[in-house]
Motif scaffolding. Structure first.
Motif, PDB file in Angstrom:
ATOM      1  N   ARG A 222       0.819  -1.168   0.015  1.00 12.10           N
ATOM      2  CA  ARG A 222       0.054  -0.026  -0.092  1.00 12.10           C
ATOM      3  C   ARG A 222       0.750   1.174   0.084  1.00 12.10           C
ATOM      4  NH1 ARG A 222      -2.928  -3.673   3.774  1.00 12.10           N
ATOM      5  NH2 ARG A 222      -4.625  -4.254   2.961  1.00 12.10           N
ATOM      6  N   GLU A 223       2.023   1.230   0.782  1.00 12.28           N
ATOM      7  CA  GLU A 223       2.767   2.309   0.812  1.00 12.28           C
ATOM      8  C   GLU A 223       3.468   2.870  -0.442  1.00 12.28           C
ATOM      9  OE1 GLU A 223       2.647   4.631   3.073  1.00 12.28           O
ATOM     10  OE2 GLU A 223       1.746   3.659   4.802  1.00 12.28           O
ATOM     11  N   ILE A 224       4.067   1.563  -1.162  1.00 13.30           N
ATOM     12  CA  ILE A 224       4.571   1.508  -2.447  1.00 13.30           C
ATOM     13  C   ILE A 224       3.677   2.220  -3.537  1.00 13.30           C
ATOM     14  CG2 ILE A 224       5.415   0.379  -4.416  1.00 13.30           C
ATOM     15  CD1 ILE A 224       6.635  -1.533  -2.294  1.00 13.30           C
ATOM     16  N   ILE A 225       2.410   1.943  -3.445  1.00 13.12           N
ATOM     17  CA  ILE A 225       1.381   2.337  -4.379  1.00 13.12           C
ATOM     18  C   ILE A 225       1.263   3.954  -3.995  1.00 13.12           C
ATOM     19  CG2 ILE A 225      -0.991   2.362  -4.773  1.00 13.12           C
ATOM     20  CD1 ILE A 225      -0.960  -0.530  -4.236  1.00 13.12           C
ATOM     21  N   ILE A 226       1.091   4.414  -2.584  1.00 12.85           N
ATOM     22  CA  ILE A 226       1.106   5.711  -2.397  1.00 12.85           C
ATOM     23  C   ILE A 226       2.169   6.433  -2.758  1.00 12.85           C
ATOM     24  CG2 ILE A 226       1.001   7.354  -0.497  1.00 12.85           C
ATOM     25  CD1 ILE A 226      -0.646   5.149   0.977  1.00 12.85           C
ATOM     26  N   SER A 227       3.431   5.938  -2.748  1.00  9.28           N
ATOM     27  CA  SER A 227       4.582   6.649  -3.325  1.00  9.28           C
ATOM     28  C   SER A 227       4.554   6.697  -4.678  1.00  9.28           C
ATOM     29  CB  SER A 227       5.983   5.898  -2.721  1.00  9.28           C
ATOM     30  OG  SER A 227       5.993   6.164  -1.371  1.00  9.28           O
ATOM     31  N   LEU A 228       4.225   5.652  -5.450  1.00  9.23           N
ATOM     32  CA  LEU A 228       4.166   5.993  -6.768  1.00  9.23           C
ATOM     33  C   LEU A 228       3.162   6.864  -7.336  1.00  9.23           C
ATOM     34  CD1 LEU A 228       4.384   1.755  -7.704  1.00  9.23           C
ATOM     35  CD2 LEU A 228       6.109   3.768  -8.420  1.00  9.23           C
ATOM     36  N   LEU A 229       2.090   6.981  -6.666  1.00  7.15           N
ATOM     37  CA  LEU A 229       1.073   7.777  -7.154  1.00  7.15           C
ATOM     38  C   LEU A 229       1.362   9.239  -6.671  1.00  7.15           C
ATOM     39  CD1 LEU A 229      -2.085   5.577  -6.749  1.00  7.15           C
ATOM     40  CD2 LEU A 229      -0.937   6.116  -8.845  1.00  7.15           C
ATOM     41  N   ASN A 230       1.924   9.590  -5.668  1.00  4.66           N
ATOM     42  CA  ASN A 230       1.961  10.905  -5.146  1.00  4.66           C
ATOM     43  C   ASN A 230       3.323  11.603  -5.610  1.00  4.66           C
ATOM     44  OD1 ASN A 230       2.659  12.855  -2.969  1.00  4.66           O
ATOM     45  ND2 ASN A 230       0.930  11.913  -1.987  1.00  4.66           N
ATOM     46  N   LYS A 231       3.319  12.979  -5.896  1.00  2.00           N
ATOM     47  CA  LYS A 231       4.072  13.608  -6.434  1.00  2.00           C
ATOM     48  C   LYS A 231       5.391  13.879  -5.465  1.00  2.00           C
ATOM     49  CE  LYS A 231       2.117  18.133  -4.866  1.00  2.00           C
ATOM     50  NZ  LYS A 231       1.773  19.370  -5.430  1.00  2.00           N
ATOM     51  N   ASN A 232       5.212  13.803  -4.196  1.00  2.00           N
ATOM     52  CA  ASN A 232       6.194  13.696  -3.381  1.00  2.00           C
ATOM     53  C   ASN A 232       6.958  12.372  -3.025  1.00  2.00           C
ATOM     54  OD1 ASN A 232       5.992  16.327  -2.754  1.00  2.00           O
ATOM     55  ND2 ASN A 232       4.225  16.088  -1.546  1.00  2.00           N
ATOM     56  N   GLY A 233       6.430  11.392  -3.753  1.00  2.00           N
ATOM     57  CA  GLY A 233       6.893  10.047  -3.323  1.00  2.00           C
ATOM     58  C   GLY A 233       8.254   9.676  -4.101  1.00  2.00           C
ATOM     59  N   PHE A 234       8.381   8.526  -5.051  1.00  2.00           N
ATOM     60  CA  PHE A 234       9.586   8.003  -5.628  1.00  2.00           C
ATOM     61  C   PHE A 234       9.962   9.218  -6.479  1.00  2.00           C
ATOM     62  CE2 PHE A 234       7.829   3.835  -4.570  1.00  2.00           C
ATOM     63  CZ  PHE A 234       8.665   3.363  -3.550  1.00  2.00           C
ATOM     64  N   SER A 235      11.347   9.171  -6.508  1.00  2.00           N
ATOM     65  CA  SER A 235      11.910  10.348  -7.608  1.00  2.00           C
ATOM     66  C   SER A 235      13.076   9.797  -7.969  1.00  2.00           C
ATOM     67  CB  SER A 235      12.154  11.654  -6.862  1.00  2.00           C
ATOM     68  OG  SER A 235      12.496  12.554  -7.875  1.00  2.00           O
ATOM     69  N   ASP A 236      13.169   8.911  -9.099  1.00  2.00           N
ATOM     70  CA  ASP A 236      14.211   8.423  -9.861  1.00  2.00           C
ATOM     71  C   ASP A 236      13.820   8.341 -11.336  1.00  2.00           C
ATOM     72  OD1 ASP A 236      12.877   5.986  -9.986  1.00  2.00           O
ATOM     73  OD2 ASP A 236      13.453   5.472  -8.160  1.00  2.00           O
ATOM     74  N   GLU A 237      14.886   7.852 -12.010  1.00  2.00           N
ATOM     75  CA  GLU A 237      14.788   7.556 -13.478  1.00  2.00           C
ATOM     76  C   GLU A 237      13.738   6.688 -14.019  1.00  2.00           C
ATOM     77  OE1 GLU A 237      18.430   6.932 -15.075  1.00  2.00           O
ATOM     78  OE2 GLU A 237      19.233   8.962 -14.622  1.00  2.00           O
ATOM     79  N   LEU A 248      -3.076   2.109 -20.481  1.00  2.00           N
ATOM     80  CA  LEU A 248      -4.126   1.399 -20.811  1.00  2.00           C
ATOM     81  C   LEU A 248      -5.364   1.950 -20.357  1.00  2.00           C
ATOM     82  CD1 LEU A 248      -3.329  -2.380 -20.907  1.00  2.00           C
ATOM     83  CD2 LEU A 248      -2.829  -0.931 -22.764  1.00  2.00           C
ATOM     84  N   ASN A 249      -6.366   1.997 -21.279  1.00  2.00           N
ATOM     85  CA  ASN A 249      -7.756   2.909 -20.811  1.00  2.00           C
ATOM     86  C   ASN A 249      -8.708   1.965 -19.782  1.00  2.00           C
ATOM     87  OD1 ASN A 249      -9.762   4.776 -20.780  1.00  2.00           O
ATOM     88  ND2 ASN A 249     -10.881   3.844 -22.651  1.00  2.00           N
ATOM     89  N   PHE A 250      -8.216   1.470 -18.769  1.00  2.00           N
ATOM     90  CA  PHE A 250      -8.978   0.591 -17.919  1.00  2.00           C
ATOM     91  C   PHE A 250     -10.194   1.803 -17.263  1.00  2.00           C
ATOM     92  CE2 PHE A 250      -4.837  -1.403 -17.197  1.00  2.00           C
ATOM     93  CZ  PHE A 250      -5.119  -2.633 -17.465  1.00  2.00           C
ATOM     94  N   GLU A 251     -11.308   0.811 -17.353  1.00  2.00           N
ATOM     95  CA  GLU A 251     -12.496   1.833 -17.004  1.00  2.00           C
ATOM     96  C   GLU A 251     -13.652   0.881 -16.531  1.00  2.00           C
ATOM     97  OE1 GLU A 251     -14.244   2.469 -21.540  1.00  2.00           O
ATOM     98  OE2 GLU A 251     -13.344   4.242 -20.434  1.00  2.00           O
ATOM     99  N   GLY A 252     -13.357  -0.513 -16.326  1.00  2.00           N
ATOM    100  CA  GLY A 252     -14.415  -1.385 -16.047  1.00  2.00           C
ATOM    101  C   GLY A 252     -14.556  -1.293 -14.721  1.00  2.00           C
ATOM    102  N   TYR A 253     -13.579  -0.908 -13.987  1.00  2.00           N
ATOM    103  CA  TYR A 253     -13.748  -0.739 -12.377  1.00  2.00           C
ATOM    104  C   TYR A 253     -13.250   0.246 -11.638  1.00  2.00           C
ATOM    105  CZ  TYR A 253     -14.210  -6.031 -13.420  1.00  2.00           C
ATOM    106  OH  TYR A 253     -14.591  -7.285 -13.879  1.00  2.00           O
ATOM    107  N   ASN A 254     -13.653   0.381 -10.360  1.00  2.00           N
ATOM    108  CA  ASN A 254     -13.182   1.570  -9.675  1.00  2.00           C
ATOM    109  C   ASN A 254     -11.776   1.106  -9.344  1.00  2.00           C
ATOM    110  OD1 ASN A 254     -12.421   2.429  -6.716  1.00  2.00           O
ATOM    111  ND2 ASN A 254     -14.005   3.845  -7.248  1.00  2.00           N
ATOM    112  N   SER A 255     -11.094   2.386  -9.089  1.00  2.00           N
ATOM    113  CA  SER A 255      -9.524   2.189  -9.049  1.00  2.00           C
ATOM    114  C   SER A 255      -9.081   1.219  -8.021  1.00  2.00           C
ATOM    115  CB  SER A 255      -8.945   3.418  -9.073  1.00  2.00           C
ATOM    116  OG  SER A 255      -9.256   4.150  -7.814  1.00  2.00           O
ATOM    117  N   SER A 256      -9.922   1.152  -6.868  1.00  2.00           N
ATOM    118  CA  SER A 256      -9.516   0.499  -5.813  1.00  2.00           C
ATOM    119  C   SER A 256      -9.588  -1.217  -6.047  1.00  2.00           C
ATOM    120  CB  SER A 256     -10.456   0.457  -4.674  1.00  2.00           C
ATOM    121  OG  SER A 256     -10.342  -0.101  -3.529  1.00  2.00           O
ATOM    122  N   HIS A 257     -10.502  -1.498  -7.142  1.00  2.00           N
ATOM    123  CA  HIS A 257     -10.356  -2.981  -7.540  1.00  2.00           C
ATOM    124  C   HIS A 257      -9.118  -3.330  -8.310  1.00  2.00           C
ATOM    125  CE1 HIS A 257     -14.680  -2.450  -6.522  1.00  2.00           C
ATOM    126  NE2 HIS A 257     -14.852  -3.939  -6.597  1.00  2.00           N
TER     127      HIS A 257
END
Length: 312
Positions: A222-237, A248-257
């Motif tokens: 969960r913390e890795i996902i937060i860091s990947l999505l957050n602008k203040n998270g991981f910062s590397d090449e 890809l255009n995923f739209e069949g489910y809510n993002s939580s799924h």
């Protein structure tokens, strides 16, 4: 002082068996962690099967270290080990060393012993059509009785809540750790290193770290996902590279799924079907595999086997 064959057997062969025991117990708990409901017979079978194998193996390691010496009849001794009765194996250990088990631990040993000796092959018999699935119902009744839960009578199931996972983990932990401590102490006495566990192996989590749930692993994800999505998270090449890929255009489910699929692909198979639809309709770019194959693969970051093995 042990002779050479005895030392090799008790030090190396049984040391490998201890790793295997821990792997079975780890696999059982890992699979349990993925279940939302205790409902399907095959799921409960997988949990009980791996648990019973893991505990049986550690019991037999303890028995060999405690009972075997150069004066025993080797063939007779080995034949006596050909059993899957966890209760009787525990009694053999207890005849030499004390086991501090409560009623719940003895009931669990009886449950897995009955499963392995009686229920495991029952569905191969035609007469099974006249009886309930004993492995499933005995297991559900055990959990329900110990936690004061009500079995859902409509679906014949229990929710696999955090309470249930913690209870089963704690129960198995007590049993496994009791036998492991006997092995470790006896190994000290006879001069072997049977108790040593490979660092960061499955058995390490079970016998050394003594962690019997996957709360830490799931929270880290969960913390890795937060860091990947957050602008203040991981910062590397590598993060920049991922963020520059066209999604890809995923739209069949809510993002939580979709995030749920990362934790449990067994229970979220519909999301995989959406991806397979993209592939069938050629909605995935031709070079997509090449673009994404390095994500999560350590050997794309280093070509050194020593790094993977943790060696300098």
């Amino acid at each position: 002082m042990l002779n050479e064959p005895d030392f090799f057997w008790k030090n190396w062969r049984l040391g490998t068996e201890l790793q295997i025991s821990g792997s079975h117990i780890y696999n059982a708990l890992y699979f349990l962690d993925k279940l939302e409901y205790l409902i399907h017979e095959e799921d409960i079978f997988e949990f009980l099967y791996n648990t019973s194998l893991g505990i049986e193996r550690i019991q037999k390691i303890a028995i060999i270290l405690l009972e075997h010496n150069e004066n025993v009849d080797q063939e007779a001794f080995e034949k006596e080990l050909i059993t899957h009765n966890h209760v009787e194996l525990a009694k053999r250990v207890k005849s030499s060393k004390s086991l501090n088990f409560g009623k719940v631990h003895n009931k669990f040993l009886q449950l897995i012993s009955k499963f392995y000796n009686s229920y495991r092959y029952r569905r191969f018999n035609k007469s099974s059509v006249y009886h309930r699935d004993y492995d499933k119902y005995d297991f559900l009744e055990f959990v329900a009785a110990e936690l004061n839960l009500e079995i859902d009578q409509r679906y014949k199931c229990l929710e696999n809540s955090k309470q249930v996972k913690k209870f089963l983990g704690k129960c198995i932990s007590k049993i496994a750790c009791e036998f492991y401590e006997i092995i470790r102490n006896r190994a000290y006495e006879i001069g072997t290193f049977t108790y040593e566990i490979r660092y960061h192996s499955k058995a390490f989590k079970i016998f050394t770290a003594k962690q019997y749930t996957f709360d830490n692993e799931n929270n880290l994800k969960r913390e890795i996902i937060i860091s990947l999505l957050n602008k203040n998270g991981f910062s590397d090449e590598f993060t920049d590279y991922i963020k520059n890929l066209t999604p890809l255009n995923f739209e069949g489910y809510n993002s939580s799924h979709y995030i749920k699929y990362l934790f449990n692909n067994l229970e979220s198979v519909g999301i995989l079907e959406e991806y397979e639809y993209f592939a069938y309709e050629k909605l995935i770019p031709k070079k997509r595999d090449e673009e994404i194959e390095g994500i999560g693969e350590s050997h794309y970051l280093s070509n050194e086997l020593d790094d993977w093995l943790g060696e300098e």
